[in-house]
Every structure is written in structure tokens, then in C-alpha cells.
Design a protein around this motif. Structure first.
Motif, PDB file in Angstrom:
ATOM      1  N   THR A 205     -37.113  26.969  39.698  1.00 19.78           N
ATOM      2  CA  THR A 205     -37.643  26.790  41.054  1.00 19.78           C
ATOM      3  C   THR A 205     -38.520  25.547  41.168  1.00 19.78           C
ATOM      4  O   THR A 205     -38.890  25.153  42.278  1.00 19.78           O
ATOM      5  CB  THR A 205     -38.432  28.031  41.511  1.00 19.78           C
ATOM      6  OG1 THR A 205     -39.366  28.414  40.501  1.00 19.78           O
ATOM      7  CG2 THR A 205     -37.493  29.173  41.804  1.00 19.78           C
ATOM      8  N   TRP A 209     -33.581  23.270  44.198  1.00 23.08           N
ATOM      9  CA  TRP A 209     -33.053  24.620  44.284  1.00 23.08           C
ATOM     10  C   TRP A 209     -31.534  24.623  44.344  1.00 23.08           C
ATOM     11  O   TRP A 209     -30.912  23.932  45.160  1.00 23.08           O
ATOM     12  CB  TRP A 209     -33.620  25.330  45.498  1.00 23.08           C
ATOM     13  CG  TRP A 209     -35.080  25.658  45.362  1.00 23.08           C
ATOM     14  CD1 TRP A 209     -35.867  25.423  44.267  1.00 23.08           C
ATOM     15  CD2 TRP A 209     -35.915  26.256  46.352  1.00 23.08           C
ATOM     16  NE1 TRP A 209     -37.156  25.850  44.511  1.00 23.08           N
ATOM     17  CE2 TRP A 209     -37.218  26.366  45.778  1.00 23.08           C
ATOM     18  CE3 TRP A 209     -35.706  26.706  47.644  1.00 23.08           C
ATOM     19  CZ2 TRP A 209     -38.294  26.904  46.479  1.00 23.08           C
ATOM     20  CZ3 TRP A 209     -36.778  27.247  48.357  1.00 23.08           C
ATOM     21  CH2 TRP A 209     -38.046  27.350  47.775  1.00 23.08           C
ATOM     22  N   ARG A 210     -30.972  25.416  43.442  1.00 21.56           N
ATOM     23  CA  ARG A 210     -29.524  25.633  43.334  1.00 21.56           C
ATOM     24  C   ARG A 210     -28.737  24.343  43.088  1.00 21.56           C
ATOM     25  O   ARG A 210     -27.519  24.327  43.229  1.00 21.56           O
ATOM     26  CB  ARG A 210     -28.994  26.360  44.587  1.00 21.56           C
ATOM     27  CG  ARG A 210     -29.638  27.731  44.754  1.00 21.56           C
ATOM     28  CD  ARG A 210     -28.933  28.617  45.744  1.00 21.56           C
ATOM     29  NE  ARG A 210     -29.580  29.939  45.802  1.00 21.56           N
ATOM     30  CZ  ARG A 210     -29.348  30.938  44.965  1.00 21.56           C
ATOM     31  NH1 ARG A 210     -28.462  30.786  44.000  1.00 21.56           N
ATOM     32  NH2 ARG A 210     -29.980  32.097  45.087  1.00 21.56           N
ATOM     33  N   ARG A 243     -34.781  33.812  42.390  1.00 19.25           N
ATOM     34  CA  ARG A 243     -33.619  33.923  43.269  1.00 19.25           C
ATOM     35  C   ARG A 243     -33.531  32.775  44.269  1.00 19.25           C
ATOM     36  O   ARG A 243     -32.463  32.533  44.853  1.00 19.25           O
ATOM     37  CB  ARG A 243     -33.651  35.257  44.015  1.00 19.25           C
ATOM     38  CG  ARG A 243     -33.398  36.469  43.125  1.00 19.25           C
ATOM     39  CD  ARG A 243     -33.719  37.765  43.863  1.00 19.25           C
ATOM     40  NE  ARG A 243     -32.959  37.865  45.106  1.00 19.25           N
ATOM     41  CZ  ARG A 243     -31.809  38.517  45.234  1.00 19.25           C
ATOM     42  NH1 ARG A 243     -31.264  39.128  44.185  1.00 19.25           N
ATOM     43  NH2 ARG A 243     -31.199  38.577  46.392  1.00 19.25           N
ATOM     44  N   SER A 245     -33.494  29.812  43.486  1.00 22.84           N
ATOM     45  CA  SER A 245     -32.750  28.713  42.869  1.00 22.84           C
ATOM     46  C   SER A 245     -31.629  29.165  41.944  1.00 22.84           C
ATOM     47  O   SER A 245     -30.831  28.340  41.501  1.00 22.84           O
ATOM     48  CB  SER A 245     -33.727  27.826  42.084  1.00 22.84           C
ATOM     49  OG  SER A 245     -33.139  26.615  41.680  1.00 22.84           O
ATOM     50  N   GLY A 246     -31.560  30.450  41.646  1.00 21.57           N
ATOM     51  CA  GLY A 246     -30.521  30.949  40.751  1.00 21.57           C
ATOM     52  C   GLY A 246     -30.703  32.427  40.508  1.00 21.57           C
ATOM     53  O   GLY A 246     -31.728  33.013  40.871  1.00 21.57           O
ATOM     54  N   ASP A 247     -29.715  33.042  39.881  1.00 19.00           N
ATOM     55  CA  ASP A 247     -29.816  34.483  39.652  1.00 19.00           C
ATOM     56  C   ASP A 247     -30.374  34.777  38.263  1.00 19.00           C
ATOM     57  O   ASP A 247     -30.597  33.870  37.445  1.00 19.00           O
ATOM     58  CB  ASP A 247     -28.474  35.184  39.890  1.00 19.00           C
ATOM     59  CG  ASP A 247     -27.361  34.700  38.958  1.00 19.00           C
ATOM     60  OD1 ASP A 247     -27.657  34.277  37.815  1.00 19.00           O
ATOM     61  OD2 ASP A 247     -26.186  34.741  39.370  1.00 19.00           O
ATOM     62  N   GLN A 250     -28.440  33.535  35.249  1.00 13.50           N
ATOM     63  CA  GLN A 250     -28.549  32.089  35.024  1.00 13.50           C
ATOM     64  C   GLN A 250     -29.853  31.738  34.309  1.00 13.50           C
ATOM     65  O   GLN A 250     -29.882  30.870  33.437  1.00 13.50           O
ATOM     66  CB  GLN A 250     -28.459  31.342  36.351  1.00 13.50           C
ATOM     67  CG  GLN A 250     -27.078  31.318  36.961  1.00 13.50           C
ATOM     68  CD  GLN A 250     -27.079  30.648  38.326  1.00 13.50           C
ATOM     69  OE1 GLN A 250     -27.761  31.072  39.252  1.00 13.50           O
ATOM     70  NE2 GLN A 250     -26.311  29.575  38.441  1.00 13.50           N
TER      71      GLN A 250
END
Length: 283
Positions: A205, A209-210, A243, A245-247, A250
Motif C-alpha cells: 500500500t 496501488w494494484r 486490500r 492494493s492486493g489480496d 499476494q
């Protein structure tokens, strides 16, 4: 105990979302504006073969501490709680004494990064006396600051060497605006502070993000390992904030890749044994 059950997620949060009670949630954090409770996380832990967690405060409220302790009492896999208490209060000693019987309460945190001047706050007399009182009682203090305040954080940690201080989220490096090398230089004063540990958490984060890439983030793990060694590093997911930026999978995959070259005992340290030792989770 099965070795996988020894693994610990040393930094995650639970909350029941109430509008207006989470000032740190910006307009771009709609994903977080709902309840996040143990049954949801337990599914993720099982998939990653992680046996327990440390739940960390998300609001400057003793009600938040009580909420987390209630969850820990109901879910034994919540091995510890890092709560909040007013460290500047005149009656702090009495308040800490009232909490002494809470077995799951392993430490305290204040969201220093949200103060108008974190550097000035770290010099505040009542706050420093409060941290001294926490450490004297055998509790851990979790330190949350951003990278540009790491110099002040190092001076703060040098003053408080009677117990464990845990630096949250790699010291929040400015992944978008500063090089790994510049951030690693800010970490250097902590190398010889044997009472300071660091959570390898929250990194995705700090990145776009992502849009982050594992190969761009693994150098941060390498620098943290160089500074602290595996015996002073603790894996944490920062769920559910991660969450944004990713699960969860990940986050775990990134940490696995970054620790793959370590020996078995070194990996065990990062993935749980350091957390168990620092927070006294087996007591």
C-alpha cells in the motif's frame, strides 16, 4: 505443534465500521468501509497455513482495545492484541494496572504518523513517560511513523531501550518518491538497537496501488534483512488495509519470494518465531 501452525501474521486489524470513527480512511478507501471480522480472516489464514495472528488497534480508543480483546477471548488463534491507551494521561499508571490481567494484551500503539508533527510528538514529555511505563510493565510498544520521520524515530528508540519496540510497516518507505537506498540509509541507525524489531508489512500500500511489481519491492525486504536480521523481523499482512492494493495471497506470495533464499530457521523466524518471542505469544 505442527510447524505451519507456528506461523504468525503479526499485523492485522479487525473493526466494525462506523461512519466518522476512522479518520484515517481517505476518500479513496471505500473498499475498507465495512466490517472486517475473524471468520473472514480465518479462511485466508487456513489457505496460507498460518496458525495465528496479532490484532492491532485501528482507532485511538480504549473501546477498540476492549473490542479486540473480546475477539481474542472468542478466537484463541488471535494470539495477541496491540491496543491503544492514552499514554499522555495523568492516570496512566492506574489505567495500565487495570489492564495487567489481560493475558492477550501484548502491547500498545498510537498512530503517531497522524499527528500534526510526528517528530515533535516523539519528543513530547508525557508521551515518552507513558512509553517508559508500558515497557516497564513488560509490554511492547508498536511505533507507526513514515520514512521521513525515521531519524526522530531512531532517537526515540534509543531513549527507550528497556523493552521491545516494533517498527511497523518497514518504517513506511516512500516507495513512490524515494529510492530504496535512501530509505535503507534512514534505517541504518536501528541496526545496533537490539531492542527494536521491524514488521515486514504494509509495503504494497506504500507502492502504487494494484500496479506494484514484486521485483521492485523485494529489495526492501533485502535491506530490512540486512539491517535487522531475520531474528528481528516479523511478517505481517496488514489485512484488511492491504486490500487497497492486493489480496492476502499476494501479500504472502511477495513475502515468500523475498525470504526464499533464507535458511529454514531464518524463514521460521520471520514467519512467526520472532513474533512469538517479541510479543510473548506462547505465554
Amino acid at each position: 505443534m505442527n510447524e505451519s501452525l507456528r506461523r504468525v501474521d503479526a499485523h492485522q486489524h479487525f473493526w466494525r465500521y462506523v461512519l466518522g470513527e476512522f479518520d484515517w480512511m481517505g476518500a479513496n478507501m471505500a473498499e475498507l468501509r465495512r466490517d472486517f471480522l475473524p471468520p473472514e480472516l480465518r479462511l485466508l489464514l487456513d489457505r496460507e497455513k498460518i496458525g495465528g495472528t496479532v490484532a492491532v488497534q485501528s482507532r485511538a480508543s480504549e473501546a477498540d482495545t476492549d473490542f479486540l480483546l473480546e475477539l481474542a477471548a472468542a478466537h484463541p488463534w488471535i494470539l495477541g492484541v496491540v491496543g491503544w491507551i492514552d499514554l499522555r494521561a495523568a492516570d496512566l499508571e492506574a489505567a495500565l494496572e487495570r489492564r495487567d490481567g489481560e493475558r492477550a494484551l501484548k502491547g500498545y500503539r498510537h498512530q503517531v504518523e497522524d499527528e500534526p508533527s510526528p517528530a515533535a510528538f516523539l519528543e513530547d514529555g508525557p508521551f515518552n513517560r507513558g512509553v517508559d511505563a508500558v515497557l516497564r510493565r513488560g509490554k511492547v510498544y508498536d511505533l507507526l511513523v513514515r520514512a521521513h520521520d525515521l531519524d526522530s524515530a531512531a532517537r526515540f528508540c534509543a531513549r527507550h531501550d528497556t523493552g521491545w519496540i516494533v517498527l511497523d510497516h518497514f518504517g513506511k518507505p516512500d516507495v513512490r518518491g524515494e529510492s530504496v537506498q535512501a530509505w535503507a540509509a534512514r534505517l541504518r541507525p536501528f541496526r545496533d538497537m537490539s531492542h527494536v524489531a521491524c514488521k515486514v508489512s504494509g509495503l504494497i500500500t506504500e507502492a502504487p496501488w494494484r500496479a506494484w511489481r514484486a521485483e521492485a519491492l523485494t529489495p526492501y525486504f533485502a535491506a530490512a534483512l540486512d539491517c535487522f536480521g531475520p531474528e528481528r523481523l516479523l511478517f505481517g499482512s496488514d489485512w484488511p488495509v492491504c486490500r487497497l492494493s492486493g489480496d492476502y495471497a499476494q501479500v504472502c506470495a511477495l513475502a515468500r519470494a523475498a525470504t526464499a533464499s533464507l535458511s529454514g530457521p531464518e524463514r521460521d523466524a520471520v514467519w512467526g518465531e520472532t513474533a512469538r518471542r517479541v510479543y510473548g505469544l506462547d505465554r
